[in-house]
Scaffold this motif. Structure first.
Motif, PDB file in Angstrom:
ATOM      1  N   ARG A   1     -23.170 -35.756 -12.885  1.00 12.92           N
ATOM      2  CA  ARG A   1     -23.580 -34.826 -13.940  1.00 12.92           C
ATOM      3  C   ARG A   1     -24.369 -35.547 -15.036  1.00 12.92           C
ATOM      4  NH1 ARG A   1     -18.579 -31.640 -16.087  1.00 12.92           N
ATOM      5  NH2 ARG A   1     -17.562 -33.670 -15.754  1.00 12.92           N
ATOM      6  N   LEU A   2     -23.916 -36.746 -15.408  1.00 14.59           N
ATOM      7  CA  LEU A   2     -24.650 -37.525 -16.399  1.00 14.59           C
ATOM      8  C   LEU A   2     -26.018 -37.951 -15.858  1.00 14.59           C
ATOM      9  CD1 LEU A   2     -21.870 -39.869 -17.863  1.00 14.59           C
ATOM     10  CD2 LEU A   2     -22.882 -37.845 -18.933  1.00 14.59           C
ATOM     11  N   ALA A   3     -26.053 -38.347 -14.600  1.00 14.44           N
ATOM     12  CA  ALA A   3     -27.314 -38.763 -13.979  1.00 14.44           C
ATOM     13  C   ALA A   3     -28.298 -37.607 -13.933  1.00 14.44           C
ATOM     14  CB  ALA A   3     -27.051 -39.311 -12.583  1.00 14.44           C
ATOM     15  N   ARG A   4     -27.820 -36.431 -13.561  1.00 16.75           N
ATOM     16  CA  ARG A   4     -28.691 -35.253 -13.505  1.00 16.75           C
ATOM     17  C   ARG A   4     -29.275 -34.963 -14.890  1.00 16.75           C
ATOM     18  NH1 ARG A   4     -29.108 -30.654 -10.426  1.00 16.75           N
ATOM     19  NH2 ARG A   4     -29.112 -32.135  -8.694  1.00 16.75           N
ATOM     20  N   ALA A   5     -28.436 -35.052 -15.929  1.00 14.97           N
ATOM     21  CA  ALA A   5     -28.919 -34.805 -17.288  1.00 14.97           C
ATOM     22  C   ALA A   5     -29.959 -35.838 -17.720  1.00 14.97           C
ATOM     23  CB  ALA A   5     -27.743 -34.811 -18.265  1.00 14.97           C
ATOM     24  N   ALA A   6     -29.889 -37.036 -17.148  1.00 11.28           N
ATOM     25  CA  ALA A   6     -30.834 -38.105 -17.487  1.00 11.28           C
ATOM     26  C   ALA A   6     -32.084 -38.076 -16.618  1.00 11.28           C
ATOM     27  CB  ALA A   6     -30.149 -39.466 -17.358  1.00 11.28           C
ATOM     28  N   GLY A   7     -32.184 -37.090 -15.734  1.00 12.64           N
ATOM     29  CA  GLY A   7     -33.365 -36.967 -14.884  1.00 12.64           C
ATOM     30  C   GLY A   7     -33.339 -37.818 -13.637  1.00 12.64           C
ATOM     31  N   LEU A   8     -32.153 -38.280 -13.243  1.00  8.64           N
ATOM     32  CA  LEU A   8     -32.010 -39.100 -12.044  1.00  8.64           C
ATOM     33  C   LEU A   8     -31.581 -38.250 -10.856  1.00  8.64           C
ATOM     34  CD1 LEU A   8     -30.087 -42.107 -13.629  1.00  8.64           C
ATOM     35  CD2 LEU A   8     -32.467 -42.125 -12.868  1.00  8.64           C
ATOM     36  N   GLN A   9     -31.897 -38.723  -9.662  1.00 11.69           N
ATOM     37  CA  GLN A   9     -31.470 -38.084  -8.431  1.00 11.69           C
ATOM     38  C   GLN A   9     -30.101 -38.615  -8.020  1.00 11.69           C
ATOM     39  OE1 GLN A   9     -33.681 -35.722  -6.827  1.00 11.69           O
ATOM     40  NE2 GLN A   9     -34.720 -36.020  -8.781  1.00 11.69           N
ATOM     41  N   ASN A  10     -29.300 -37.775  -7.393  1.00 13.57           N
ATOM     42  CA  ASN A  10     -27.989 -38.167  -6.882  1.00 13.57           C
ATOM     43  C   ASN A  10     -27.951 -38.035  -5.368  1.00 13.57           C
ATOM     44  OD1 ASN A  10     -26.311 -38.691  -9.322  1.00 13.57           O
ATOM     45  ND2 ASN A  10     -26.846 -36.569  -9.799  1.00 13.57           N
ATOM     46  N   VAL A  11     -27.503 -39.089  -4.703  1.00  9.25           N
ATOM     47  CA  VAL A  11     -27.481 -39.144  -3.241  1.00  9.25           C
ATOM     48  C   VAL A  11     -26.062 -39.464  -2.767  1.00  9.25           C
ATOM     49  CG1 VAL A  11     -28.271 -40.455  -1.229  1.00  9.25           C
ATOM     50  CG2 VAL A  11     -29.890 -39.858  -3.044  1.00  9.25           C
ATOM     51  N   LEU A  12     -25.585 -38.744  -1.762  1.00  3.75           N
ATOM     52  CA  LEU A  12     -24.320 -39.050  -1.111  1.00  3.75           C
ATOM     53  C   LEU A  12     -24.583 -39.524   0.309  1.00  3.75           C
ATOM     54  CD1 LEU A  12     -21.942 -36.033  -1.953  1.00  3.75           C
ATOM     55  CD2 LEU A  12     -22.062 -38.248  -3.100  1.00  3.75           C
ATOM     56  N   VAL A  13     -23.978 -40.627   0.682  1.00  2.00           N
ATOM     57  CA  VAL A  13     -23.964 -41.087   2.071  1.00  2.00           C
ATOM     58  C   VAL A  13     -22.512 -40.968   2.515  1.00  2.00           C
ATOM     59  CG1 VAL A  13     -24.492 -42.953   3.670  1.00  2.00           C
ATOM     60  CG2 VAL A  13     -25.867 -42.645   1.600  1.00  2.00           C
ATOM     61  N   THR A  14     -22.224 -39.989   3.370  1.00  2.00           N
ATOM     62  CA  THR A  14     -20.851 -39.534   3.520  1.00  2.00           C
ATOM     63  C   THR A  14     -20.485 -39.185   4.949  1.00  2.00           C
ATOM     64  OG1 THR A  14     -19.330 -37.736   2.866  1.00  2.00           O
ATOM     65  CG2 THR A  14     -21.671 -37.214   2.879  1.00  2.00           C
ATOM     66  N   ASN A  15     -19.180 -39.220   5.235  1.00  2.00           N
ATOM     67  CA  ASN A  15     -18.697 -38.745   6.527  1.00  2.00           C
ATOM     68  C   ASN A  15     -18.543 -37.222   6.555  1.00  2.00           C
ATOM     69  OD1 ASN A  15     -16.160 -38.077   5.312  1.00  2.00           O
ATOM     70  ND2 ASN A  15     -15.300 -40.078   5.829  1.00  2.00           N
ATOM     71  N   GLY A  16     -18.726 -36.576   5.410  1.00  4.33           N
ATOM     72  CA  GLY A  16     -18.697 -35.118   5.369  1.00  4.33           C
ATOM     73  C   GLY A  16     -17.325 -34.500   5.536  1.00  4.33           C
ATOM     74  N   TYR A  17     -16.268 -35.321   5.477  1.00  2.00           N
ATOM     75  CA  TYR A  17     -14.918 -34.827   5.734  1.00  2.00           C
ATOM     76  C   TYR A  17     -14.282 -34.405   4.419  1.00  2.00           C
ATOM     77  CZ  TYR A  17     -10.983 -34.368   8.955  1.00  2.00           C
ATOM     78  OH  TYR A  17      -9.983 -33.862   9.774  1.00  2.00           O
ATOM     79  N   VAL A  18     -14.620 -33.190   3.981  1.00  5.48           N
ATOM     80  CA  VAL A  18     -14.206 -32.697   2.685  1.00  5.48           C
ATOM     81  C   VAL A  18     -13.949 -31.200   2.800  1.00  5.48           C
ATOM     82  CG1 VAL A  18     -16.579 -32.212   1.918  1.00  5.48           C
ATOM     83  CG2 VAL A  18     -14.801 -32.717   0.214  1.00  5.48           C
ATOM     84  N   ARG A  19     -13.117 -30.680   1.914  1.00  2.00           N
ATOM     85  CA  ARG A  19     -12.866 -29.238   1.907  1.00  2.00           C
ATOM     86  C   ARG A  19     -14.012 -28.499   1.211  1.00  2.00           C
ATOM     87  NH1 ARG A  19      -6.458 -27.738   1.369  1.00  2.00           N
ATOM     88  NH2 ARG A  19      -5.688 -29.293   2.860  1.00  2.00           N
ATOM     89  N   GLU A  20     -14.050 -27.203   1.471  1.00  4.52           N
ATOM     90  CA  GLU A  20     -15.181 -26.407   1.006  1.00  4.52           C
ATOM     91  C   GLU A  20     -15.233 -26.284  -0.514  1.00  4.52           C
ATOM     92  OE1 GLU A  20     -16.848 -21.902   1.836  1.00  4.52           O
ATOM     93  OE2 GLU A  20     -15.824 -22.987   3.449  1.00  4.52           O
ATOM     94  N   GLU A  21     -14.099 -26.093  -1.177  1.00  5.45           N
ATOM     95  CA  GLU A  21     -14.112 -25.897  -2.627  1.00  5.45           C
ATOM     96  C   GLU A  21     -14.648 -27.114  -3.378  1.00  5.45           C
ATOM     97  OE1 GLU A  21     -11.168 -24.799  -6.403  1.00  5.45           O
ATOM     98  OE2 GLU A  21     -10.344 -24.857  -4.372  1.00  5.45           O
ATOM     99  N   PRO A  22     -14.125 -28.324  -3.144  1.00  7.20           N
ATOM    100  CA  PRO A  22     -14.700 -29.480  -3.848  1.00  7.20           C
ATOM    101  C   PRO A  22     -16.155 -29.738  -3.478  1.00  7.20           C
ATOM    102  CG  PRO A  22     -12.985 -30.161  -2.296  1.00  7.20           C
ATOM    103  CD  PRO A  22     -12.905 -28.689  -2.404  1.00  7.20           C
ATOM    104  N   LEU A  23     -16.519 -29.487  -2.233  1.00  2.38           N
ATOM    105  CA  LEU A  23     -17.916 -29.657  -1.834  1.00  2.38           C
ATOM    106  C   LEU A  23     -18.818 -28.764  -2.673  1.00  2.38           C
ATOM    107  CD1 LEU A  23     -20.181 -30.664   0.065  1.00  2.38           C
ATOM    108  CD2 LEU A  23     -19.553 -28.792   1.617  1.00  2.38           C
ATOM    109  N   LYS A  24     -18.462 -27.507  -2.768  1.00  2.00           N
ATOM    110  CA  LYS A  24     -19.306 -26.559  -3.494  1.00  2.00           C
ATOM    111  C   LYS A  24     -19.329 -26.844  -4.991  1.00  2.00           C
ATOM    112  CE  LYS A  24     -19.140 -22.697  -0.240  1.00  2.00           C
ATOM    113  NZ  LYS A  24     -18.699 -21.294  -0.010  1.00  2.00           N
ATOM    114  N   LYS A  25     -18.258 -27.411  -5.516  1.00  2.00           N
ATOM    115  CA  LYS A  25     -18.240 -27.756  -6.940  1.00  2.00           C
ATOM    116  C   LYS A  25     -19.182 -28.914  -7.247  1.00  2.00           C
ATOM    117  CE  LYS A  25     -15.068 -28.718 -10.774  1.00  2.00           C
ATOM    118  NZ  LYS A  25     -15.404 -27.491 -11.527  1.00  2.00           N
ATOM    119  N   LEU A  26     -19.300 -29.844  -6.314  1.00  2.00           N
ATOM    120  CA  LEU A  26     -20.137 -31.030  -6.530  1.00  2.00           C
ATOM    121  C   LEU A  26     -21.610 -30.790  -6.207  1.00  2.00           C
ATOM    122  CD1 LEU A  26     -20.225 -34.066  -7.249  1.00  2.00           C
ATOM    123  CD2 LEU A  26     -19.687 -34.549  -4.845  1.00  2.00           C
TER     124      LEU A  26
END
Length: 332
Positions: A145-170
């Motif tokens: 969130r801080l990076a987005r406000a500063a104009g930076l891009q955010n990248v995830l390199v992930t196994n994708g093993y997450v529940r739907e609610e936290p995924l959608k929040k992020l």
């Protein structure tokens, strides 16, 4: 310690984590499967908040992301912990070990990325990588969130093993993801990764609607490299969008696996199968130039030339092929 997000308490003294599909029930004084979320007096805490085990300024192509700011750099941060147990893990020393860590609060991480830009380096943002970023959820959420406000891009390199609610929040703070689809059978996930396939597929399907997504599959000899399984993977991706880049990565012995490296012929066969239905297919860890470049899916013009991590855009006018005008699925 930092209080975790996504959990609930039951009367039997167990705290249930709701971050990933494992849904660990954790007794007081114990940790979940990931080793970094602990029940202390009926409150779930994350133990790795602001703890950084790895920090580097990487080429974007190393993530690998080939169609997201090609030729740029990204500040890459990793922590400890993982919610899978892949026998072939390439980063097991930090995912499953106890490496030394440094404290890097969210604002300092953002400032560090901005410093690279101030030096004149083409750093476009922060990548949460090396270990599993969803097991670093609270830190990633705050930092992104801080990076987005500063104009930076955010990248995830992930196994994708997450529940739907936290995924959608992020996701509103995430610009790109490289998601490992480790194999295309549930049996492969259960036997080799201590997980399941379906949650990963759901993550891809949700994420691609909100950010740039590329997929990586590590081909392990005799386990997930059959033409039939590769065709199923390719058909699934093509059914969503044939423009989603797919990376086949060559396996080498590591962690608990001592199988021989994936034959080059297997990699090339997978490439040819995928190219029948997908517009952008790449080969990694192979040591030859095959499958590194981006070509126009319409006229086959060379668009982006790659050699290792050296990247040169040679055939694009903006997001279109210079030769035929075909729109190219790429973020510049």
């Amino acid at each position: 310690m930092h209080e975790a997000m996504f959990w609930h308490k039951k009367d039997n003294g167990l705290v249930f984590c709701e971050l990933c599909p494992k849904g660990c029930g954790i007794r007081d004084g114990h940790r979940g499967f990931c080793r970094v979320r602990e029940n202390k007096e009926d409150v779930l805490y994350t133990l790795n908040y602001s703890k950084v085990s790895s920090c580097a300024l990487d080429p974007m192509e190393k993530k690998p992301l080939y169609h997201f700011y090609p030729g740029s750099l990204v500040l890459s941060l990793g922590t400890v912990g993982c919610n899978l147990r892949c026998g072939f893990c390439q980063n097991w020393q930090i995912a499953h070990g106890d490496p030394n860590t440094l404290k890097l609060p969210p604002k300092e991480a953002v400032d560090l990325a901005l410093e690279q830009r101030d030096k004149g380096l083409p750093c476009v943002g922060i990548a949460y990588t090396y270990s599993e970023p969803f097991m670093w959820y609270e830190y990633v959420y705050d930092t992104a969130r801080l990076a987005r406000a500063a104009g930076l891009q955010n990248v995830l390199v992930t196994n994708g093993y997450v529940r739907e609610e936290p995924l959608k929040k992020l996701l509103p703070c995430i610009d790109a993801m490289n998601i490992d689809v480790k194999g295309f059978t549930d049996h492969y996930y259960k036997e080799n990764c201590a997980g399941h396939l379906e949650p990963v597929l759901r993550t891809v399907e949700i994420a691609r609607q909100q950010c740039h997504v590329e997929i990586t599959t590590l081909l392990v000899p005799g386990l997930n490299d059959s033409p039939a399984e590769i065709k199923e993977l390719v058909n699934w991706i093509a059914g969503m969008d044939p423009d989603i880049p797919l990376h086949f990565s060559r396996y080498f012995p590591n962690y608990k696996f001592d199988l021989p490296p994936t034959p080059a012929a297997t990699m090339h066969r997978a490439y040819e199968i995928a190219r029948e239905k997908l517009n952008y297919v790449f080969l990694g860890n192979l040591g030859d130039p095959t499958g590194q470049n981006t070509y126009c899916p319409q006229c086959n013009k060379l668009l982006i030339k790659r050699g290792g991590y050296q990247t040169e855009v040679v055939g694009l006018d903006g997001q279109a092929c210079r030769e035929c005008g075909q729109a190219i699925a790429i973020k510049l």
